[in-house]
Design a protein around this motif. Structure first.
Motif, mmCIF file in Angstrom:
data_model
loop_
_atom_site.group_PDB
_atom_site.id
_atom_site.type_symbol
_atom_site.label_atom_id
_atom_site.label_comp_id
_atom_site.label_asym_id
_atom_site.label_seq_id
_atom_site.Cartn_x
_atom_site.Cartn_y
_atom_site.Cartn_z
ATOM 1 N N UNK A 41 30.534 13.209 41.556
ATOM 2 C CA UNK A 41 30.214 13.990 42.747
ATOM 3 C C UNK A 41 30.717 13.336 44.032
ATOM 4 N N UNK A 42 30.558 12.008 44.165
ATOM 5 C CA UNK A 42 31.004 11.350 45.384
ATOM 6 C C UNK A 42 32.525 11.468 45.534
ATOM 7 N N UNK A 43 33.239 11.264 44.447
ATOM 8 C CA UNK A 43 34.689 11.403 44.459
ATOM 9 C C UNK A 43 35.088 12.830 44.822
ATOM 10 N N UNK A 44 34.408 13.812 44.233
ATOM 11 C CA UNK A 44 34.727 15.218 44.507
ATOM 12 C C UNK A 44 34.496 15.526 45.982
ATOM 13 N N UNK A 45 33.443 14.978 46.557
ATOM 14 C CA UNK A 45 33.122 15.204 47.968
ATOM 15 C C UNK A 45 34.262 14.676 48.856
ATOM 16 N N UNK A 46 34.659 13.437 48.609
ATOM 17 C CA UNK A 46 35.711 12.817 49.419
ATOM 18 C C UNK A 46 37.032 13.570 49.244
ATOM 19 N N UNK A 47 37.325 13.950 48.012
ATOM 20 C CA UNK A 47 38.591 14.638 47.746
ATOM 21 C C UNK A 47 38.620 16.015 48.401
ATOM 22 N N UNK A 48 37.464 16.701 48.442
ATOM 23 C CA UNK A 48 37.428 18.013 49.097
ATOM 24 C C UNK A 48 37.729 17.893 50.585
ATOM 25 N N UNK A 49 37.190 16.859 51.203
ATOM 26 C CA UNK A 49 37.467 16.708 52.631
ATOM 27 C C UNK A 49 38.950 16.415 52.863
ATOM 28 N N UNK A 50 39.525 15.578 52.012
ATOM 29 C CA UNK A 50 40.952 15.289 52.141
ATOM 30 C C UNK A 50 41.787 16.543 51.898
ATOM 31 N N UNK A 51 41.364 17.350 50.925
ATOM 32 C CA UNK A 51 42.094 18.573 50.620
ATOM 33 C C UNK A 51 41.983 19.568 51.776
ATOM 34 N N UNK A 52 40.824 19.634 52.405
ATOM 35 C CA UNK A 52 40.658 20.524 53.561
ATOM 36 C C UNK A 52 41.632 20.147 54.678
ATOM 37 N N UNK A 53 41.773 18.860 54.927
ATOM 38 C CA UNK A 53 42.724 18.410 55.954
ATOM 39 C C UNK A 53 44.153 18.760 55.561
ATOM 40 N N UNK A 54 44.471 18.578 54.281
ATOM 41 C CA UNK A 54 45.817 18.896 53.813
ATOM 42 C C UNK A 54 46.121 20.378 53.965
ATOM 43 N N UNK A 55 45.124 21.227 53.701
ATOM 44 C CA UNK A 55 45.335 22.664 53.871
ATOM 45 C C UNK A 55 45.641 22.992 55.334
ATOM 46 N N UNK A 56 44.939 22.359 56.236
ATOM 47 C CA UNK A 56 45.162 22.648 57.659
ATOM 48 C C UNK A 56 46.545 22.186 58.104
ATOM 49 N N UNK A 57 46.939 21.005 57.650
ATOM 50 C CA UNK A 57 48.279 20.528 57.978
ATOM 51 C C UNK A 57 49.330 21.484 57.404
ATOM 52 N N UNK A 58 49.025 22.058 56.255
ATOM 53 C CA UNK A 58 49.936 22.998 55.615
ATOM 54 C C UNK A 58 49.782 24.426 56.097
ATOM 55 N N UNK A 59 49.114 24.621 57.226
ATOM 56 C CA UNK A 59 48.992 25.926 57.893
ATOM 57 C C UNK A 59 48.090 26.901 57.132
ATOM 58 N N UNK A 60 47.246 26.404 56.216
ATOM 59 C CA UNK A 60 46.356 27.262 55.441
ATOM 60 C C UNK A 60 44.898 26.964 55.825
ATOM 61 N N UNK A 61 44.592 27.213 57.086
ATOM 62 C CA UNK A 61 43.326 26.786 57.652
ATOM 63 C C UNK A 61 42.126 27.415 56.966
ATOM 64 N N UNK A 62 42.205 28.677 56.602
ATOM 65 C CA UNK A 62 41.035 29.339 56.042
ATOM 66 C C UNK A 62 40.632 28.766 54.690
ATOM 67 N N UNK A 63 41.544 28.100 54.003
ATOM 68 C CA UNK A 63 41.214 27.515 52.703
ATOM 69 C C UNK A 63 40.326 26.284 52.858
ATOM 70 N N UNK A 64 40.203 25.776 54.088
ATOM 71 C CA UNK A 64 39.338 24.622 54.313
ATOM 72 C C UNK A 64 37.869 25.028 54.409
ATOM 73 N N UNK A 65 37.586 26.282 54.786
ATOM 74 C CA UNK A 65 36.197 26.692 55.024
ATOM 75 C C UNK A 65 35.320 26.570 53.773
ATOM 76 N N UNK A 66 35.729 27.113 52.620
ATOM 77 C CA UNK A 66 34.863 26.980 51.437
ATOM 78 C C UNK A 66 34.702 25.534 50.987
#
Length: 745
Positions: A41-66
């Motif tokens: 769970x801790x790893x998944x939490x950290x990875x989700x936050x990193x993935x949210x940032x990556x989505x925003x950098x990749x111009x896919x901002x709405x994918x960060x919300x969920x």
């Protein structure tokens, strides 16, 4: 991918170091999926936050919300497992997410205000300062066009601590609020120390520089505006910035008479626009591009083709068409925001920007290097195709492609010519088959000369493909058949094709073919064919070390024919050949004196290409004789003439040297940076006449950035040079890099 937790943590770290947004997203998605499956769970939490940032950098901002919602839910269900620092970081992420939500008009204000109340309650419960909450509320109020609330929460933010003294974005917020309100003088008073470099933040002040561009222009501070623009333009490509900032650079170009500089930015930035899903960014960038296109139309350039990276090769968009597209996008999104916000503010702002008038003329570039040229509307299909052929056979492929796009599917009687031209423009493996198909179309149309010339091109392609015997057979048959025709131009082209095919196996026969081709070309009266043959003849004469006088005579024929044919690339080659021949003859000084005399005697009304050609020859003399600064005007004119067909990387380097010698450091950076990567590649291939030019070009950039006080530019170039030194095991280059790195530090 392994499901072992330690390996997944390593995979998370590796994903964030890939350097590719697409690869990072894919790898992080794998980490999240396997972490969930493994119950980490801790790893998944950290990875989700990193993935949210990556989505925003990749111009896919709405994918960060969920992803944020999932992390918030997991935090709330396991509060005790999170440290106070982790909980504070999550609250900060919550504020950032709410600001992003406000940028989507489909997300209603009640939902956003509820989230604001929730995050404020969390801050209060933790006993944390509300400064970040107030800044978030201010940002939401700004997007919602609630100016009273915006001002209220800005004051609350100031009362709660206000800007971080070392925080660029806090400072940029204050500047942006002033420029939004039209308080140009107050904004300048605040921003002046940053623009001058007296106040720094550890990162380039790109947002401040960009927000101040139009205010500086309106205040008449043109030199400062020019400097801010050029520094921001360089730095914006070194990091990830919102599309609005690129848009403001484009808008500044539009309103200060720099249409071509704006087009260069459109070409560089439009590639990511189709996949940008953040509505405020789409609205702002579209409005800026529309402002530029509006100025293009008003300047009489509405029919000019607009190109950009990753554009479909067959897509043809004029400035007038792009204006309608971008204006429609901006106004539609503004209407959606206004419907949500219950105001007309966003629409009013977009309409005001679209109606903006130029604020003055500020030269931001070294010269107006125009690539695209308008195609007059209403040209018949025959004229469009003839123009496409004219430009292609003068090595101006981009312009030829524009005409073919405008042509579309032609009438049946032009189909074979179009197919032939398209096949010639294709450098891929299908070119041979496409040429055969074009020849069949010529035959079906009873155009025998067209068919035979097309089959000559087939033979050249076959020879390049290693099918020499078959190529010789085809080109010999076509040459013999064309000699029975009365078309002197076609006969000359057949001899050229024959020479191309047999030169490796029978160079003597190739030279004889070129001599025959020169005769028939002269008889044809077509200067393009004369230049085509002469170029091959002078190239052969140099390779065979013929007497300099013979080379000079052939190169002069090439030069004059290229002038008459309007063929800039061959004009440059002719003067290069002349320079080489005179160097072999030991008459370089006399040659340069003759060039000076010829330029002085050019009569009024001399064609521009002739002036450019002789100016280029004179500039080469200046460069060779330690007078590089004197070469600037001629090199600028040369490159402007060459742009439709492509500028040799060496010419950009020569112009950079000339600018540097003239003390025009910003211009030198612009010129040296254009083809720096291409020079490196040519160096790696062994294709540079002067291999050290690539390294010297980088060193020139280092020195320019050093003198301009831009350490990021210095570091960037030294890193590239250091990598090259290691790859080549170049001790001298390594010593240079080490010495400069120590000096910079």
């Amino acid at each position: 991918m392994s499901h072992d937790e330690a390996e997944l943590w390593a995979a998370l770290e590796a994903a964030q170091a890939t350097g590719s947004h697409e690869a990072e997203q894919a790898q992080l998605e794998d980490v999240v999926r396997h972490a969930d499956a493994g119950g980490f769970s801790r790893l998944a939490f950290v990875a989700r936050r990193a993935l949210a940032s990556a989505y925003c950098v990749g111009r896919q901002w709405d994918r960060a919300f969920p992803l944020f919602a999932r992390c918030l839910s997991e935090h709330d269900s396991r509060v005790r497992e999170f440290s106070p620092a982790e909980a504070a970081s999550l609250r900060s992420w919550y504020c950032w997410t709410i600001q992003s939500m406000a940028e989507f008009p489909a997300i209603g204000l009640p939902r956003i205000y509820a989230a604001l109340d929730d995050v404020e309650q969390r801050y209060r419960a933790a006993g944390q300062n509300l400064r970040e909450v107030y800044e978030t509320r201010r940002s939401v109020a700004h997007i919602a066009a609630d100016w009273e609330q915006e001002d209220h929460y800005f004051r609350q933010w100031l009362a709660a601590g206000g800007p971080d003294p070392g925080g660029l974005w806090d400072f940029a917020l204050q500047v942006d609020r002033l420029t939004d309100r039209g308080a140009d003088a107050a904004a300048y008073e605040l921003a002046a120390p940053v623009l001058a470099g007296a106040r720094t933040f550890g990162v380039p002040p790109v947002p401040v520089q960009i927000d101040m561009l139009l205010p500086l222009a309106r205040l008449g501070r043109h030199a400062e505006a020019r400097q801010a623009f050029r520094r921001a333009r360089r730095d914006i490509f070194r990091d990830v910035y919102r599309f609005e900032y690129s848009g403001k650079l484009i808008e500044f170009c539009a309103l200060t008479g720099n249409l071509d500089a704006g087009l260069d930015l459109v070409s560089a930035m439009m590639w990511g626009f189709p996949t940008l899903n953040r509505p405020t960014g789409r609205m702002g960038f579209a409005a800026s591009v529309a402002v530029l296109m509006q100025q293009m139309v008003e300047a009489g350039r509405g029919a000019e083709p607009i190109d950009w990276s990753k554009q479909d090769p067959d897509e043809y968009v004029t400035a007038a068409q792009l204006l309608e597209q971008m204006r429609g996008i901006a106004l539609d999104l503004a209407a959606r925001f206004d419907a949500r916000n219950g105001t007309t503010a966003q629409g009013d702002l977009v309409r005001a920007r679209l109606a903006a008038q130029p604020v003055g003329r500020i030269r931001v570039g070294a010269a107006q290097f125009r690539v695209r040229r308008p195609i007059p509307p209403g040209l018949p299909a025959e004229e469009l195709l003839s123009r496409a052929e004219w430009h292609f056979y003068r090595e101006q492929r981009a312009v030829a492609r524009d005409h073919l796009r405008a042509l579309g599917q032609p009438p049946a009687h032009l189909a074979a010519r179009r197919a032939h031209l398209l096949a010639m423009m294709d450098d891929g493996p299908d070119a041979g088959a496409d040429l055969h198909d074009a020849a069949e179309q010529y035959q079906a149309a009873d155009d025998l000369i067209g068919m035979m010339l097309c089959l000559c091109d087939v033979a050249v392609w076959m020879s390049d493909d290693g099918r020499q015997d078959a190529a010789v057979g085809v080109v010999t048959q076509m040459r013999e058949a064309l000699h029975k025709q009365p078309d002197q131009r076609a006969i000359a082209l057949a001899e050229v094709a024959f020479a191309f095919v047999v030169v490796r196996s029978d160079p003597g026969a190739a030279d004889e073919a070129l001599a025959r081709g020169a005769h028939h070309a002269a008889e044809s009266g077509d200067p393009h064919v004369v230049a085509k043959v002469a170029r091959l003849q002078v190239h052969r004469a140099l390779a065979l070390e013929k007497p300099p006088e013979q080379v000079i005579a052939l190169a002069t024929t090439l030069r004059d024919a290229a002038f008459a044919a309007g063929w800039p690339a061959n004009v440059v080659r002719a003067f290069d050949y002349l320079e080489t021949a005179h160097a072999r003859a030991g008459t370089t000084a006399a040659h340069h004196q003759a060039i000076d005399a010829q330029i002085a005697q050019l009569p009024p009304g001399t064609p521009q290409l002739v002036r450019v050609g002789f100016g280029y020859a004179q500039a080469r003399g200046f460069l060779a004789n330690g007078r590089a600064a004197d070469a600037v005007p001629a090199l600028e004119q040369l490159i402007a003439e060459e742009r439709p067909g492509g500028v040799p990387a060496e010419h950009w380097n020569w112009l950079a040297q000339a600018y540097f010698a003239a003390g025009r450091l910003d211009d030198a950076v612009d010129a040296a940076d254009v083809d720096a990567d291409w020079l490196d590649e040519l160096q790696d291939r062994g294709s540079l006449a002067t291999p050290s030019m690539a390294d010297e070009n980088r060193k020139l950039l280092v020195e320019c950035y050093r003198r301009l006080g831009e350490p990021d530019g210095v570091s960037e170039q030294l890193e590239i040079l250091g990598r090259k030194a290691r790859e080549r095991d170049d001790a001298d280059l390594q010593a240079y890099v080490h010495a400069l790195v120590g000096h910079v530090r």
